[in-house]
Design an enzyme around this catalytic site. Structure first.
Site, PDB file in Angstrom:
ATOM      1  N   PHE A   1       0.801  -1.147   0.020  1.00  0.00           N
ATOM      2  CA  PHE A   1       0.066   0.050   0.042  1.00  0.00           C
ATOM      3  C   PHE A   1       0.880   1.090  -0.006  1.00  0.00           C
ATOM      4  CE2 PHE A   1      -2.841   3.022   1.961  1.00  0.00           C
ATOM      5  CZ  PHE A   1      -4.309   2.461   1.367  1.00  0.00           C
TER       6      PHE A   1
ATOM      7  N   ASP B   1       1.809  -5.466   8.334  1.00  0.00           N
ATOM      8  CA  ASP B   1       0.595  -4.792   8.191  1.00  0.00           C
ATOM      9  C   ASP B   1      -0.622  -5.611   8.202  1.00  0.00           C
ATOM     10  OD1 ASP B   1      -1.643  -2.981   7.468  1.00  0.00           O
ATOM     11  OD2 ASP B   1      -0.036  -1.504   6.635  1.00  0.00           O
TER      12      ASP B   1
ATOM     13  N   TYR C   1     -11.041   0.925  10.179  1.00  0.00           N
ATOM     14  CA  TYR C   1     -12.281   1.106   9.279  1.00  0.00           C
ATOM     15  C   TYR C   1     -12.625   0.157   8.420  1.00  0.00           C
ATOM     16  CZ  TYR C   1      -8.523   3.385   6.768  1.00  0.00           C
ATOM     17  OH  TYR C   1      -7.299   3.567   6.227  1.00  0.00           O
ATOM     18  N   LYS C   2     -11.656  -1.001   8.096  1.00  0.00           N
ATOM     19  CA  LYS C   2     -12.034  -1.974   7.101  1.00  0.00           C
ATOM     20  C   LYS C   2     -13.038  -3.121   7.595  1.00  0.00           C
ATOM     21  CE  LYS C   2      -8.005  -0.596   4.395  1.00  0.00           C
ATOM     22  NZ  LYS C   2      -6.711  -0.315   4.164  1.00  0.00           N
TER      23      LYS C   2
ATOM     24  N   ARG D   1     -12.027  -4.273  -7.239  1.00  0.00           N
ATOM     25  CA  ARG D   1     -12.267  -5.261  -6.057  1.00  0.00           C
ATOM     26  C   ARG D   1     -13.271  -5.506  -5.615  1.00  0.00           C
ATOM     27  NH1 ARG D   1      -7.898  -2.756  -1.921  1.00  0.00           N
ATOM     28  NH2 ARG D   1      -9.594  -1.187  -1.895  1.00  0.00           N
TER      29      ARG D   1
HETATM   30  C1  PLP Z   1      -5.874   0.895   4.390  1.00  0.00           C
HETATM   31  C2  PLP Z   1      -4.518   0.520   4.434  1.00  0.00           C
HETATM   32  C3  PLP Z   1      -3.634   1.581   5.055  1.00  0.00           C
HETATM   33  C4  PLP Z   1      -4.372   2.955   5.582  1.00  0.00           C
HETATM   34  O1  PLP Z   1      -3.558   3.971   6.350  1.00  0.00           O
HETATM   35  P1  PLP Z   1      -4.243   5.057   7.239  1.00  0.00           P
HETATM   36  O2  PLP Z   1      -3.213   5.593   7.953  1.00  0.00           O
HETATM   37  O3  PLP Z   1      -5.367   4.577   7.828  1.00  0.00           O
HETATM   38  O4  PLP Z   1      -4.805   5.813   6.228  1.00  0.00           O
HETATM   39  C5  PLP Z   1      -2.187   1.298   5.302  1.00  0.00           C
HETATM   40  N1  PLP Z   1      -1.877   0.105   4.758  1.00  0.00           N
HETATM   41  C6  PLP Z   1      -2.650  -0.773   4.257  1.00  0.00           C
HETATM   42  C7  PLP Z   1      -1.988  -2.090   3.775  1.00  0.00           C
HETATM   43  C8  PLP Z   1      -3.858  -0.510   4.075  1.00  0.00           C
HETATM   44  O5  PLP Z   1      -4.756  -1.248   3.360  1.00  0.00           O
END
Ligand code: PLP
Length: 416
Positions: A135, A212, A237-238, A386
Site C-alpha cells: 500500500f 501490516d 475502518y475496514k 475489487r
Molecule cells: C488501508 C490501509 C492503510 C491505511 O492507512 P491510514 O493511515 O489509515 O490511512 C495502510 N496500509 C494498508 C496496507 C492498508 O490497507
C-alpha cells in the site's frame, strides 16, 4: 452476440438463495445499518458498514459518559481504554495475549513510530526489506524513515496477482537487515503472505518483522504470539467497521517491548500522564506506544465490532469469507469470463483474503455507472475492480445482484 448456452450454467441468483439459506452467520447482517438504495455493497474492505449498535451507542455515549461523567471519565474508564480495547481485539482476532496491543493514532502514524523504533533497535544494520506492491502509505513512510536513518531499502517485486514469498524474502535477508515490512493480505491481489515462515526467516537473520494487518484484521485470523511476530499494525475502518478515520492499533510483542523506544514521546505514553512530570519517562509495556490524548470517541464503534467478532468467532468469519470469495470466482468463471473479465486474485482460497480483484478495460466506466445505481465495488486503476466482502454484513444475494449488474453492463456494451 449470442451467448453459448453452456456458458451460463450457473444461475447466480438461485445459487445465492441456497447459499444464504445454509449460512450460519446470515443473521448477523441485520445487525448493520442497511439502506435499500444500496443494492450491493462490495467495498467492505475499504470502509465497513456501521453497526446498528454503534448508531445507538454514539448518542448514549455523548449523553451519559461524556455528558454525564465529564472529566471524571478519564479516571473511571478512558485512561485504560486504549489497552483494554487492544486486549479484546488481541484475544478475538489477533492471537495476542494481553498487554501487547494498543489502539491509537492512524495506521500511517503507527507505521512511522514502529519503523523508527525498529530501525533504532537494530541501529548497527543498514538495510530494510519491503515490496513494491505494498500500500502506498507503507512504502512512503518507509522511504521517509530510510532517509532519516540512512538505510537502503531492498525492494522485492512480487507477482502482482500473487504476493511476496518466503523465498523472495530469504533472497534479500542478511546480517545487514534491520527489519522487514510486509502486508499480511495484499491490498491489490488479496494474496495471503506466509507470516510464520517469513517471520522465522527474518529472525534467523537477526532482523525484526513489522506486519501490516489492515486487510486481514477481523477477517483472516492471525496467531501473532505463536508465530513470533515482533510488530504489527492495522486499521479499524475496514473489516473492523470503526468508521471513517477510526483509530488504528499496534501490536508489540512482550519480548521486544523493553528494547523498543518509539520516537513521538508524548505525555500520554509517559509513565505518569497526569503527574505533569519534568521529564519524559516512558510507560512500561505497550502504553509507551501512545503519544497524545487517545481517540476515545473513535474507539466506540470498534468496541461494537469486536463484540460481534467475539460472538461470531473469527474461524466462522473466515469460513464465510472463503465461501463468499469462492462464489465470486464461480460466478466470474461462468458468467463474466466470456466478456474478457479476468480474476487477478489467487484461485486457491487458502492463500486468498476477503476480496477478489477483477480486471477489464471497461471497468472504469462501468463502476461509475454502477455507483449511481447503488452497486458499489471499488475501482483501482488502471482497470481493476475489487469485490470486497465483509463476511458479517454481506449476503450472497447481495453479491449475486452486484455481479449480475456488472454482467448486464458488459452485455449492453457489446450490443451498443
Ligand atoms: C488501508 C490501509 C492503510 C491505511 O492507512 P491510514 O493511515 O489509515 O490511512 C495502510 N496500509 C494498508 C496496507 C492498508 O490497507
Amino acid at each position: 452476440m449470442t451467448l453459448a448456452p453452456d456458458a451460463s450454467t450457473l444461475d447466480p441468483t438461485a445459487a445465492a438463495t441456497a447459499l444464504d439459506a445454509q449460512d450460519p452467520l446470515a443473521h448477523f447482517r441485520d445487525r448493520f445499518v442497511l439502506h435499500d438504495e444500496v443494492r450491493s455493497y462490495l467495498d467492505g474492505n475499504s470502509l465497513g458498514r456501521p453497526l446498528r449498535a454503534t448508531r445507538d451507542r454514539l448518542p448514549a455515549f455523548v449523553d451519559e459518559v461524556w455528558g454525564g461523567r465529564l472529566i471524571r471519565a478519564w479516571d473511571e474508564q478512558w485512561i485504560d481504554a486504549p489497552v483494554a480495547l487492544g486486549d479484546r481485539l488481541g484475544a478475538a482476532a489477533l492471537g495476542a495475549a494481553p498487554g501487547q496491543t494498543v489502539v491509537a493514532d492512524s495506521t500511517t502514524v503507527l507505521l512511522y513510530k514502529l519503523m523508527r523504533a525498529a530501525a533504532a533497535a537494530r541501529s548497527d544494520r543498514r538495510e530494510v526489506i519491503a515490496d513494491t506492491e505494498n500500500f502506498p502509505t507503507d512504502r512512503f513512510v518507509l522511504e521517509g524513515v530510510a532517509a532519516e536513518h540512512g538505510l537502503t531499502v531492498r525492494w522485492i517485486e512480487p507477482d502482482p496477482s500473487a504476493g511476496v514469498t518466503e523465498a523472495q524474502v530469504r533472497a534479500e535477508l542478511s546480517e545487514r537487515t534491520a527489519f522487514v515490512l510486509l502486508s499480511h493480505v495484499a491490498f491489490k491481489s488479496g494474496f495471503i503472505a506466509d507470516v510464520p515462515a517469513i517471520t522465522a526467516a527474518a529472525h534467523e537473520a537477526g532482523a525484526l518483522v513489522l506486519w501490516d494487518l489492515c486487510h486481514s484484521v477481523g477477517l483472516v485470523p492471525t496467531e501473532l504470539d505463536a508465530w513470533g511476530v515482533d510488530l504489527a499494525v492495522g486499521c479499524s475502518y475496514k473489516y473492523l467497521n470503526g468508521g471513517p478515520g477510526a483509530p488504528a492499533f499496534a501490536y508489540v510483542a512482550a519480548g521486544v517491548q523493553g528494547a523498543l523506544r518509539q520516537p513521538v514521546q508524548g505525555w500520554f505514553g509517559a509513565a505518569d500522564p497526569f503527574g505533569m512530570t519534568e521529564t519524559y519517562v516512558p510507560s512500561r509495556g505497550i502504553r509507551q506506544i501512545i503519544s497524545g490524548t487517545p481517540p476515545i470517541l473513535g474507539m466506540q464503534p470498534i468496541a461494537d465490532m469486536v463484540t460481534l467478532i467475539e460472538e461470531a468467532g473469527i474461524a466462522a468469519i473466515r469460513a464465510k469469507s472463503i465461501a463468499l470469495t469462492e462464489f465470486v470466482v464461480d460466478v466470474v468463471d461462468s458468467r463474466l469470463a466470456r466478456f474478457g473479465v479476468r480474476v487477478i486474485s489467487p484461485r486457491d482460497p487458502s492463500i486468498r483474503g476477503g476480496h477478489v480483484t477483477l480486471d477489464h478495460p471497461a471497468f472504469r466506466e462501468i463502476v461509475a455507472e454502477l455507483w449511481q445505481r447503488g452497486i458499489i465495488p471499488d475501482f483501482r486503476p488502471p482497470q481493476g475492480i475489487r469485490i470486497g466482502l465483509s463476511p458479517l454484513s454481506t449476503s450472497f444475494a447481495e453479491v449475486a445482484a452486484g455481479l449480475s449488474a456488472i454482467e448486464e453492463r458488459l452485455a449492453a456494451r457489446q450490443v451498443e
